[in-house]
Design a protein around this motif. Structure first.
Motif, short mmCIF file in Angstrom:
data_model
loop_
_atom_site.label_atom_id
_atom_site.label_comp_id
_atom_site.label_asym_id
_atom_site.label_seq_id
_atom_site.Cartn_x
_atom_site.Cartn_y
_atom_site.Cartn_z
N ARG A 84 8.61 6.91 -28.34
CA ARG A 84 7.98 6.44 -29.39
C ARG A 84 8.18 4.92 -28.43
O ARG A 84 8.22 4.41 -29.16
N ASP A 87 8.33 -0.69 -27.77
CA ASP A 87 8.59 -0.21 -28.80
C ASP A 87 6.30 0.05 -29.41
O ASP A 87 5.78 -0.92 -29.18
N ARG A 136 5.67 8.24 -24.55
CA ARG A 136 5.44 9.66 -27.06
C ARG A 136 6.66 9.97 -26.52
O ARG A 136 7.29 9.49 -28.44
#
Length: 174
Positions: free
Chosen positions: A130, A152, A127
């Motif tokens: 990202r 991604d 997280r």
């Protein structure tokens, strides 16, 4: 009459991983894989070499052990980084393809007709970077899932949504 010998058609080689239809994972995923590889390498490779250094009673005992731990971390980081940089994916009309190419090349194809459901996983480190892991569960046995980590976050969501949409269209066609 020619002396040419008919030879069977040789199948064309797989497309190169850097060809336009294969997508590479982002570099930030490789950096995270390098850190994880360094930790693993320190424990497994460095710990094993360091233990051997002590058991063999080699000179500069603790300096040698520290050197082996650093060597293990460097080897593990290099393997983790390279493994992630040599992982590619593609989505086409037939389904999802995943290619891993470290020492041995492994290519996995998941036809859309075999997809049962899709999961997105994001741990705290993913997280923060990202990133996400896409898990494609397929019809079959207990271990029938293809996992692609280091995607991604936006690509992972797009892949999940596209595969889910194609699944819905296939279900509606039945």
């Amino acid at each position: 009459m020619s002396d040419a010998i008919d030879t069977p058609a040789v199948p064309s080689p797989l497309p190169l991983p850097h060809s336009p239809d294969w997508q590479a994972l982002p570099r930030r995923a490789a950096a995270i894989a390098a850190v994880a590889g360094a930790i693993t390498g320190t424990v497994l490779i460095g710990g094993g070499l360091g233990t051997a250094w002590v058991l063999l009673d080699l000179p500069l005992r603790w300096l040698g052990v520290a050197g082996m731990l650093v060597l293990g971390a460097a080897i593990g980081a290099a393997i983790g980084y390279r493994r992630q940089r040599r992982t590619f994916w593609r989505l086409d009309a037939q389904g999802l393809g995943v290619r891993r190419d470290l020492m041995w090349q492994q290519e996995t194809r998941v036809p859309i007709s075999r997809v049962q459901h899709l999961d997105l996983r994001r741990g705290p480190i993913e997280r923060g970077a990202r990133l996400a892991t896409l898990v494609v569960h397929t019809a079959g046995s207990r271990f029938s899932a293809v996992s692609l980590s280091g995607l991604d976050g936006e690509d992972a969501e797009r892949l999940r949504d596209t595969l889910a949409h194609q699944l819905d269209r296939d279900d509606d066609a039945l």
